[in-house]
Design a protein around this motif. Structure first.
Motif, PDB file in Angstrom:
ATOM      1  N   LEU A  54       0.834  -1.200   0.000  1.00 36.07           N
ATOM      2  CA  LEU A  54       0.000   0.000   0.000  1.00 36.07           C
ATOM      3  C   LEU A  54       0.870   1.252   0.000  1.00 36.07           C
ATOM      4  O   LEU A  54       0.610   2.206  -0.747  1.00 36.07           O
ATOM      5  N   ILE A  55       1.904   1.259   0.838  1.00 38.67           N
ATOM      6  CA  ILE A  55       2.815   2.410   0.886  1.00 38.67           C
ATOM      7  C   ILE A  55       3.521   2.589  -0.453  1.00 38.67           C
ATOM      8  O   ILE A  55       3.636   3.700  -0.972  1.00 38.67           O
ATOM      9  N   ALA A  56       3.999   1.481  -1.025  1.00 37.58           N
ATOM     10  CA  ALA A  56       4.705   1.564  -2.304  1.00 37.58           C
ATOM     11  C   ALA A  56       3.776   2.079  -3.402  1.00 37.58           C
ATOM     12  O   ALA A  56       4.181   2.893  -4.242  1.00 37.58           O
ATOM     13  N   SER A  57       2.550   1.620  -3.402  1.00 34.48           N
ATOM     14  CA  SER A  57       1.591   2.048  -4.425  1.00 34.48           C
ATOM     15  C   SER A  57       1.297   3.545  -4.286  1.00 34.48           C
ATOM     16  O   SER A  57       1.229   4.272  -5.284  1.00 34.48           O
ATOM     17  N   ALA A  58       1.122   4.004  -3.050  1.00 36.17           N
ATOM     18  CA  ALA A  58       0.825   5.420  -2.829  1.00 36.17           C
ATOM     19  C   ALA A  58       1.992   6.288  -3.273  1.00 36.17           C
ATOM     20  O   ALA A  58       1.805   7.340  -3.899  1.00 36.17           O
ATOM     21  N   CYS A 104       9.637  10.091  -2.461  1.00 37.23           N
ATOM     22  CA  CYS A 104      10.259   9.872  -1.150  1.00 37.23           C
ATOM     23  C   CYS A 104       9.375  10.422  -0.030  1.00 37.23           C
ATOM     24  O   CYS A 104       9.288   9.810   1.046  1.00 37.23           O
ATOM     25  N   ALA A 105       8.745  11.559  -0.251  1.00 37.20           N
ATOM     26  CA  ALA A 105       7.912  12.161   0.790  1.00 37.20           C
ATOM     27  C   ALA A 105       6.722  11.266   1.131  1.00 37.20           C
ATOM     28  O   ALA A 105       6.429  11.038   2.313  1.00 37.20           O
ATOM     29  N   VAL A 106       6.065  10.736   0.120  1.00 37.20           N
ATOM     30  CA  VAL A 106       4.926   9.859   0.379  1.00 37.20           C
ATOM     31  C   VAL A 106       5.391   8.575   1.074  1.00 37.20           C
ATOM     32  O   VAL A 106       4.760   8.072   2.001  1.00 37.20           O
ATOM     33  N   ARG A 107       6.523   8.044   0.630  1.00 36.87           N
ATOM     34  CA  ARG A 107       7.088   6.852   1.265  1.00 36.87           C
ATOM     35  C   ARG A 107       7.436   7.136   2.725  1.00 36.87           C
ATOM     36  O   ARG A 107       7.177   6.316   3.603  1.00 36.87           O
ATOM     37  N   ALA A 108       8.011   8.315   2.986  1.00 39.87           N
ATOM     38  CA  ALA A 108       8.389   8.671   4.359  1.00 39.87           C
ATOM     39  C   ALA A 108       7.147   8.753   5.250  1.00 39.87           C
ATOM     40  O   ALA A 108       7.160   8.259   6.388  1.00 39.87           O
ATOM     41  N   VAL A 109       6.083   9.350   4.745  1.00 36.09           N
ATOM     42  CA  VAL A 109       4.841   9.410   5.517  1.00 36.09           C
ATOM     43  C   VAL A 109       4.320   7.997   5.758  1.00 36.09           C
ATOM     44  O   VAL A 109       3.869   7.662   6.865  1.00 36.09           O
ATOM     45  N   GLY A 110       4.407   7.159   4.761  1.00 38.22           N
ATOM     46  CA  GLY A 110       3.959   5.773   4.914  1.00 38.22           C
ATOM     47  C   GLY A 110       4.752   5.011   5.960  1.00 38.22           C
ATOM     48  O   GLY A 110       4.203   4.206   6.717  1.00 38.22           O
ATOM     49  N   GLU A 111       6.055   5.280   6.006  1.00 41.83           N
ATOM     50  CA  GLU A 111       6.890   4.590   7.002  1.00 41.83           C
ATOM     51  C   GLU A 111       6.471   4.951   8.423  1.00 41.83           C
ATOM     52  O   GLU A 111       6.708   4.179   9.358  1.00 41.83           O
ATOM     53  N   LEU A 112       5.894   6.125   8.583  1.00 42.44           N
ATOM     54  CA  LEU A 112       5.468   6.548   9.921  1.00 42.44           C
ATOM     55  C   LEU A 112       4.142   5.897  10.331  1.00 42.44           C
ATOM     56  O   LEU A 112       3.710   6.074  11.470  1.00 42.44           O
ATOM     57  N   THR A 113       3.506   5.181   9.411  1.00 39.04           N
ATOM     58  CA  THR A 113       2.220   4.552   9.734  1.00 39.04           C
ATOM     59  C   THR A 113       2.367   3.122  10.239  1.00 39.04           C
ATOM     60  O   THR A 113       1.377   2.489  10.586  1.00 39.04           O
ATOM     61  N   TRP A 114       3.611   2.598  10.244  1.00 40.88           N
ATOM     62  CA  TRP A 114       3.801   1.247  10.784  1.00 40.88           C
ATOM     63  C   TRP A 114       3.501   1.262  12.286  1.00 40.88           C
ATOM     64  O   TRP A 114       3.829   2.210  12.971  1.00 40.88           O
ATOM     65  N   PRO A 115       2.934   0.191  12.812  1.00 42.59           N
ATOM     66  CA  PRO A 115       2.608   0.177  14.248  1.00 42.59           C
ATOM     67  C   PRO A 115       3.879   0.148  15.105  1.00 42.59           C
ATOM     68  O   PRO A 115       4.870  -0.489  14.739  1.00 42.59           O
ATOM     69  N   ARG A 116       3.833   0.825  16.200  1.00 42.37           N
ATOM     70  CA  ARG A 116       4.961   0.866  17.139  1.00 42.37           C
ATOM     71  C   ARG A 116       4.907  -0.360  18.062  1.00 42.37           C
ATOM     72  O   ARG A 116       3.862  -1.013  18.166  1.00 42.37           O
ATOM     73  N   PRO A 117       6.023  -0.676  18.717  1.00 39.79           N
ATOM     74  CA  PRO A 117       6.026  -1.851  19.604  1.00 39.79           C
ATOM     75  C   PRO A 117       4.980  -1.706  20.700  1.00 39.79           C
ATOM     76  O   PRO A 117       4.877  -0.671  21.359  1.00 39.79           O
ATOM     77  N   THR A 118       4.177  -2.752  20.854  1.00 37.41           N
ATOM     78  CA  THR A 118       3.163  -2.765  21.904  1.00 37.41           C
ATOM     79  C   THR A 118       3.233  -4.108  22.619  1.00 37.41           C
ATOM     80  O   THR A 118       3.956  -5.020  22.217  1.00 37.41           O
ATOM     81  N   GLY A 119       2.454  -4.231  23.672  1.00 41.45           N
ATOM     82  CA  GLY A 119       2.432  -5.480  24.409  1.00 41.45           C
ATOM     83  C   GLY A 119       3.548  -5.550  25.438  1.00 41.45           C
ATOM     84  O   GLY A 119       4.468  -4.734  25.456  1.00 41.45           O
ATOM     85  N   THR A 120       3.458  -6.523  26.283  1.00 47.26           N
ATOM     86  CA  THR A 120       4.442  -6.661  27.348  1.00 47.26           C
ATOM     87  C   THR A 120       5.646  -7.491  26.926  1.00 47.26           C
ATOM     88  O   THR A 120       6.694  -7.403  27.520  1.00 47.26           O
ATOM     89  N   VAL A 121       5.512  -8.309  25.899  1.00 49.66           N
ATOM     90  CA  VAL A 121       6.623  -9.119  25.411  1.00 49.66           C
ATOM     91  C   VAL A 121       7.062  -8.557  24.063  1.00 49.66           C
ATOM     92  O   VAL A 121       6.271  -8.460  23.129  1.00 49.66           O
ATOM     93  N   ARG A 122       8.297  -8.178  23.976  1.00 48.12           N
ATOM     94  CA  ARG A 122       8.809  -7.538  22.752  1.00 48.12           C
ATOM     95  C   ARG A 122      10.128  -8.171  22.349  1.00 48.12           C
ATOM     96  O   ARG A 122      10.903  -8.590  23.204  1.00 48.12           O
ATOM     97  N   THR A 123      10.341  -8.232  21.046  1.00 51.89           N
ATOM     98  CA  THR A 123      11.575  -8.808  20.526  1.00 51.89           C
ATOM     99  C   THR A 123      12.272  -7.788  19.632  1.00 51.89           C
ATOM    100  O   THR A 123      11.629  -6.884  19.067  1.00 51.89           O
ATOM    101  N   SER A 235      11.004  -2.743   1.098  1.00 58.88           N
ATOM    102  CA  SER A 235      10.790  -1.298   1.150  1.00 58.88           C
ATOM    103  C   SER A 235      11.991  -0.559   0.580  1.00 58.88           C
ATOM    104  O   SER A 235      11.850   0.362  -0.228  1.00 58.88           O
ATOM    105  N   ALA A 236      13.180  -0.950   1.024  1.00 60.30           N
ATOM    106  CA  ALA A 236      14.389  -0.280   0.554  1.00 60.30           C
ATOM    107  C   ALA A 236      14.582  -0.476  -0.946  1.00 60.30           C
ATOM    108  O   ALA A 236      14.939   0.468  -1.666  1.00 60.30           O
ATOM    109  N   ALA A 237      14.342  -1.690  -1.423  1.00 63.35           N
ATOM    110  CA  ALA A 237      14.542  -1.964  -2.841  1.00 63.35           C
ATOM    111  C   ALA A 237      13.565  -1.164  -3.694  1.00 63.35           C
ATOM    112  O   ALA A 237      13.942  -0.612  -4.740  1.00 63.35           O
ATOM    113  N   ARG A 238      12.310  -1.096  -3.264  1.00 61.88           N
ATOM    114  CA  ARG A 238      11.330  -0.336  -4.039  1.00 61.88           C
ATOM    115  C   ARG A 238      11.648   1.149  -4.028  1.00 61.88           C
ATOM    116  O   ARG A 238      11.470   1.843  -5.032  1.00 61.88           O
ATOM    117  N   LEU A 239      12.119   1.669  -2.902  1.00 53.71           N
ATOM    118  CA  LEU A 239      12.509   3.079  -2.846  1.00 53.71           C
ATOM    119  C   LEU A 239      13.659   3.355  -3.809  1.00 53.71           C
ATOM    120  O   LEU A 239      13.594   4.255  -4.654  1.00 53.71           O
TER     121      LEU A 239
END
Lengths: 324, 167
Positions: A54-58, A104-123, A235-239
């Motif tokens: 979706l990010i790549a398409s946008a 690059c700007a649209v891709r950068a905005v898209g990268e900020l939409t990934w979910p941040r670490p949540t939950g009590t167990v994280r890797t 992501s990097a390759a498409r950018l």
């Protein structure tokens, strides 16, 4: 006439880019195995790949729309809408780098939409992720393309004729004593070279900044490490592929235009000074076409998603099933 | 292996056997960690920095991390885990105090050579005794998992053997 112009704008700048991008997305999903049928990934990895697509398409759509807007601007360099009066085709020359910045700007905005670490167990992997490690050979090729473009623009700027928009061929003395001088354009002298160099710098900075965002993205919760790494690599390759397509295309067109201007307009007498310029012009034109095509193919191939380390290709899995 | 090292390993929840009832908001089901992945449990009584420290020590002991391997920058690891930078920095300080890592300017934090560490011989070194012990340990884990034992059960067996084999 106004209705016709408006219809052209809507169709050419909105509908057509959207249709082309949707077609590209469908092809990528069908041919690249994003539906997961070839790799059998976990559901979390499939969702992550869909988000990345979706990010790549946008970002691709943004670049296409930007290119469409730029191409719609007047070429003559006069009248309303001309970005640089007196410099025909200025907008079209710097347009690819404007498209890179939007990409690059649209891709950068898209990268900020990934979910941040949540939950009590994280890797998190104990691996250093840098722009260089993520960019790999593709980043090297992009920088090499940029370097060739810089060298070419500087050389063309130095050899351009008066005004910088044409190339002055050496005077030719005919057998009956007449001296003829000729110039041929358009030629990428400083009126184009300066803005192109500035645009290239801005485009590279935008690319490196966006690549840094991709490297710094936190690992996705619930996604196995190798799948997360594959999504990041995709992501990097498409950018880099998109930027390579536009930058290489700009280099190709610049070489082609310069080569065309170097070739004399008519037949030169044998032994005339500057006859060798025709050969140089042909070489530049051929190189321009080759670089443009190679950059285009390279850029389009990066649309395919990267497989996680150790995942078999769909053909290998099918063969394994037949053998069993 | 010290008592705190064992506690740190125990803090990583068992994913091989039946899963116990999780905390109130466990978040997305965490995937099994890879060979060089950290796994921290924010609801564990063991401090997060200690979990990080003991897991790095364990990875070095089994050879998953070797001398010269560079660890992520503290701010990058903190961002990946969604924790405070100071927590990771404390873990790195503890590791450096224990001789497991060394911090260098421009290079960052790297795994120290085996001679600087006071731990077991590095896996893959010329010591055949160390390699044999590691191979037996791996064999123990494989056999235990083949019989359906979880990580906690294996650790219970090791703790019991440590207590009963004191000389």
């Amino acid at each position: 006439m106004a209705v016709g112009l408006g219809l052209f704008v809507v169709l050419g700048l909105v509908v057509l880019p959207v249709l082309v991008t949707m077609l590209a997305v469908v092809l990528v999903r069908r041919l690249g195995g994003d539906n997961g049928a070839g790799w059998d990934p976990p559901e979390s990895a499939v969702r992550a790949r869909r988000h990345e697509l979706l990010i790549a398409s946008a970002s691709a759509l943004g670049a296409v729309v930007c290119a469409g807007v730029v191409l719609s601007l007047p070429v003559t360099g006069t009248g309303r809408g001309a970005l640089a009066p007196g410099v025909p085709g200025f907008a079209q020359a710097v347009g690819p780098f404007a498209a890179v910045v939007v990409f690059c700007a649209v891709r950068a905005v898209g990268e900020l939409t990934w979910p941040r670490p949540t939950g009590t167990v994280r890797t998190a992997p104990l691996v250093r992720r840098t722009v260089r490690s993520l960019g790999g050979a593709r980043l090297g090729r992009l920088l090499a393309t940029a370097l060739v473009l810089v060298i070419a623009l500087v050389v063309f700027g130095l050899v351009a004729g008066e005004g910088g928009r044409q190339f002055d061929h050496p005077p030719v003395t005919s057998p009956d004593g007449w001296v003829s001088e000729s110039s041929r354009g358009p030629f990428p002298g400083w009126p184009y070279g300066g803005p192109l160099l500035a645009g290239l710098v801005v485009a590279l900075l935008a690319t490196i900044g966006t690549l840094r965002l991709i490297a710094r993205r936190s690992p996705l919760a619930g996604v196995p490490g190798e799948h997360d790494a594959a999504v990041r690599a995709t992501s990097a390759a498409r950018l880099l592929g998109g930027v390579q397509l536009l930058t290489g295309g700009t280099l190709g067109i610049t070489l082609w235009i310069a080569g065309h201007a170097l070739r004399p307009g008519g037949e030169l007498p044998a032994g005339a000074p500057g006859a060798w310029l025709s050969g140089v012009g042909v070489v530049l034109m051929v190189a321009g076409v080759a670089i443009g095509v190679a950059s285009g193919i390279s850029g389009l191939l990066t649309a395919m998603p990267r497989r996680p380390a150790g995942a078999q290709a769909p053909a290998a899995r099918l063969t394994g099933g037949v053998r069993a | 292996m010290t008592e705190t090292d064992r506690q740190g390993l125990e803090a990583a929840p068992d994913t091989t056997g039946p899963q116990p009832a999780g905390p109130a908001h466990p978040g997305p089901r965490a995937a099994a960690p890879g060979p060089t992945e950290l796994r921290v449990d924010l609801s564990s009584p063991v401090p997060v920095y200690e979990q990080i420290r003991s897991q790095v020590v364990g990875l070095v002991a089994v050879g998953a991390l070797g001398a010269g391997d560079r660890l992520p920058a503290s701010r990058d690891l903190a961002r990946d885990l969604g924790i405070a930078v100071g927590t990771v920095q404390r873990a790195y300080r503890e590791l450096e105090a224990g001789g497991t890592v060394v911090s260098r300017r421009r290079v960052g934090t790297v795994i120290a050579p085996a001679g600087l560490r006071g731990a077991a011989p590095e896996a893959g070194t010329a010591s055949s005794g160390g390699e044999d012990l590691l191979a037996r340990t791996r064999d123990l884990v494989r056999r235990a998992r083949a019989e359906g034992l979880g990580d906690e059960a294996v650790l219970d067996m090791v703790r019991g053997a440590l207590r009963t084999e004191r000389t």
